[in-house]
Design a protein around this motif. Structure first.
Motif, PDB file in Angstrom:
ATOM      1  N   GLN A 162      48.772  35.563  44.872  1.00 54.17           N
ATOM      2  CA  GLN A 162      48.471  34.787  43.898  1.00 54.17           C
ATOM      3  C   GLN A 162      47.060  34.014  43.737  1.00 54.17           C
ATOM      4  N   PHE A 163      46.167  34.576  44.900  1.00 56.07           N
ATOM      5  CA  PHE A 163      45.210  33.778  44.893  1.00 56.07           C
ATOM      6  C   PHE A 163      44.203  33.561  43.641  1.00 56.07           C
ATOM      7  N   TRP A 164      44.107  34.647  42.775  1.00 53.44           N
ATOM      8  CA  TRP A 164      43.184  34.729  41.164  1.00 53.44           C
ATOM      9  C   TRP A 164      43.925  33.771  40.407  1.00 53.44           C
ATOM     10  N   ARG A 165      45.317  33.789  40.513  1.00 51.14           N
ATOM     11  CA  ARG A 165      45.968  32.878  39.543  1.00 51.14           C
ATOM     12  C   ARG A 165      45.933  31.422  39.891  1.00 51.14           C
ATOM     13  N   LEU A 166      45.963  31.175  41.216  1.00 56.30           N
ATOM     14  CA  LEU A 166      45.792  29.780  41.720  1.00 56.30           C
ATOM     15  C   LEU A 166      44.042  29.299  41.421  1.00 56.30           C
ATOM     16  N   MET A 167      43.370  30.077  41.783  1.00 52.87           N
ATOM     17  CA  MET A 167      41.918  29.700  41.426  1.00 52.87           C
ATOM     18  C   MET A 167      41.593  29.329  39.911  1.00 52.87           C
ATOM     19  N   ALA A 168      42.351  30.134  39.167  1.00 53.29           N
ATOM     20  CA  ALA A 168      41.785  30.117  37.827  1.00 53.29           C
ATOM     21  C   ALA A 168      42.328  28.683  37.203  1.00 53.29           C
ATOM     22  N   ALA A 169      43.389  28.035  37.839  1.00 49.80           N
ATOM     23  CA  ALA A 169      43.972  26.825  37.439  1.00 49.80           C
ATOM     24  C   ALA A 169      42.851  25.820  37.882  1.00 49.80           C
ATOM     25  N   VAL A 170      42.230  26.201  39.118  1.00 55.05           N
ATOM     26  CA  VAL A 170      41.101  25.253  39.612  1.00 55.05           C
ATOM     27  C   VAL A 170      40.020  25.153  38.612  1.00 55.05           C
ATOM     28  N   VAL A 171      39.476  26.335  38.417  1.00 52.59           N
ATOM     29  CA  VAL A 171      38.092  26.610  37.838  1.00 52.59           C
ATOM     30  C   VAL A 171      38.036  26.440  36.207  1.00 52.59           C
ATOM     31  N   ASP A 172      39.388  26.638  35.642  1.00 54.16           N
ATOM     32  CA  ASP A 172      39.641  26.796  34.300  1.00 54.16           C
ATOM     33  C   ASP A 172      38.862  28.103  33.715  1.00 54.16           C
ATOM     34  N   VAL A 173      39.193  29.269  34.402  1.00 54.86           N
ATOM     35  CA  VAL A 173      38.678  30.418  33.643  1.00 54.86           C
ATOM     36  C   VAL A 173      40.090  31.495  34.078  1.00 54.86           C
ATOM     37  N   ASP A 174      39.987  32.334  33.149  1.00 56.56           N
ATOM     38  CA  ASP A 174      41.252  33.278  33.427  1.00 56.56           C
ATOM     39  C   ASP A 174      40.813  34.514  34.206  1.00 56.56           C
ATOM     40  N   LEU A 175      40.750  34.046  35.576  1.00 58.94           N
ATOM     41  CA  LEU A 175      40.271  34.832  36.606  1.00 58.94           C
ATOM     42  C   LEU A 175      40.998  36.317  36.615  1.00 58.94           C
ATOM     43  N   PRO A 176      42.412  36.206  36.730  1.00 60.72           N
ATOM     44  CA  PRO A 176      42.982  37.824  36.678  1.00 60.72           C
ATOM     45  C   PRO A 176      42.616  38.521  35.584  1.00 60.72           C
ATOM     46  N   ALA A 177      42.028  38.079  34.364  1.00 55.09           N
ATOM     47  CA  ALA A 177      41.956  38.958  33.388  1.00 55.09           C
ATOM     48  C   ALA A 177      40.525  39.603  33.481  1.00 55.09           C
ATOM     49  N   LEU A 178      39.631  39.120  34.330  1.00 52.20           N
ATOM     50  CA  LEU A 178      38.207  39.664  34.543  1.00 52.20           C
ATOM     51  C   LEU A 178      38.371  40.632  35.389  1.00 52.20           C
ATOM     52  N   LEU A 187      45.782  24.442  52.684  1.00 54.38           N
ATOM     53  CA  LEU A 187      46.448  24.788  51.319  1.00 54.38           C
ATOM     54  C   LEU A 187      47.716  25.714  51.766  1.00 54.38           C
ATOM     55  N   PRO A 188      48.740  25.945  50.673  1.00 54.57           N
ATOM     56  CA  PRO A 188      49.759  26.872  51.040  1.00 54.57           C
ATOM     57  C   PRO A 188      49.182  28.353  50.904  1.00 54.57           C
ATOM     58  N   SER A 189      49.606  29.143  51.787  1.00 54.74           N
ATOM     59  CA  SER A 189      48.974  30.595  51.601  1.00 54.74           C
ATOM     60  C   SER A 189      49.217  31.323  50.168  1.00 54.74           C
ATOM     61  N   SER A 190      48.198  31.635  49.388  1.00 61.56           N
ATOM     62  CA  SER A 190      48.422  32.486  48.340  1.00 61.56           C
ATOM     63  C   SER A 190      49.108  33.835  48.512  1.00 61.56           C
ATOM     64  N   SER A 191      49.441  34.164  49.702  1.00 64.59           N
ATOM     65  CA  SER A 191      50.092  35.467  50.020  1.00 64.59           C
ATOM     66  C   SER A 191      51.674  35.600  49.252  1.00 64.59           C
ATOM     67  N   PRO A 192      52.034  36.678  48.965  1.00 67.54           N
ATOM     68  CA  PRO A 192      53.290  36.719  48.429  1.00 67.54           C
ATOM     69  C   PRO A 192      54.260  36.688  49.651  1.00 67.54           C
ATOM     70  N   LEU A 193      53.810  36.844  50.661  1.00 68.74           N
ATOM     71  CA  LEU A 193      54.758  36.440  52.009  1.00 68.74           C
ATOM     72  C   LEU A 193      55.016  35.060  52.155  1.00 68.74           C
ATOM     73  N   HIS A 194      54.299  33.915  51.692  1.00 71.83           N
ATOM     74  CA  HIS A 194      54.420  32.482  51.862  1.00 71.83           C
ATOM     75  C   HIS A 194      55.393  32.408  50.612  1.00 71.83           C
ATOM     76  N   THR A 195      56.709  31.782  51.065  1.00 69.33           N
ATOM     77  CA  THR A 195      57.795  32.145  50.144  1.00 69.33           C
ATOM     78  C   THR A 195      57.920  30.761  49.226  1.00 69.33           C
ATOM     79  N   ILE A 196      57.145  29.784  49.326  1.00 73.21           N
ATOM     80  CA  ILE A 196      57.371  28.637  48.352  1.00 73.21           C
ATOM     81  C   ILE A 196      56.794  29.136  46.991  1.00 73.21           C
TER      82      ILE A 196
END
Length: 164
Positions: A41-57, A136-145
């Motif tokens: 989930q890293f790119w989705r999380l950072m997209a919210a931080v920097v206000d850029v749709d990173l996953p689309a790039l 920070l909570p891990s962006s890994s899908p293994l981190h279950t929150i």
């Protein structure tokens, strides 16, 4: 067992926030890209931080957007052996030269750690440095929150980027 190695840092002289992971997972190593696993989930999380749709790039544009937002990337671990991609399996760890990198970043205000393993090892390496260290909570899908709970913690990084 094969030794796994981290990627070079993605930083420049304007880096204000450095986000450190532990060691790239197998999907990232195979793609030679930070956070390449499609469920990370890293790119989705950072997209919210920097206000850029990173996953689309495209990947290179993602890195350019992070640098433009004054965000750098690297890993705490330079090399290690690890079957699979879980941090718990990391053995024979050799750390990256975090103090050396920090010394080259005059505008650095804070370091955020993507997950508990990165935080645990990174804090030891940076003892004595006068920087804000942010777990920070891990962006890994293994981190279950859930993503929403992760997002709330990650979005606080905006304060670092917006401070004078």
């Amino acid at each position: 067992m094969k030794v796994k190695r981290s990627f070079p840092p993605v930083v420049d002289a304007d880096t204000r926030l450095l986000v450190l992971g532990s060691l790239p997972g197998d999907a990232s190593l195979a793609a030679a890209r930070y956070y390449a696993h499609p469920q990370n989930q890293f790119w989705r999380l950072m997209a919210a931080v920097v206000d850029v749709d990173l996953p689309a790039l495209p990947y290179d544009d993602r890195l350019t957007a992070l640098r433009a937002a004054r965000v750098g990337l690297w890993d705490v671990v330079a090399s290690a052996t690890r079957p699979g991609s879980t941090d718990a399996a990391i053995r024979d760890l050799v750390g990256n030269d975090l103090p050396g990198l920090v010394a080259t970043l005059p505008g650095l205000a804070a370091i955020a750690f993507n997950g508990a393993t990165a935080y645990r090892h990174g804090v030891r390496q940076l003892a004595g440095h006068d920087l804000r260290l942010i777990p920070l909570p891990s962006s890994s899908p293994l981190h279950t929150i859930g993503l929403a709970a992760k997002r709330a913690a990650w979005i606080a990084l905006r304060d670092v980027l917006r401070a004078p």
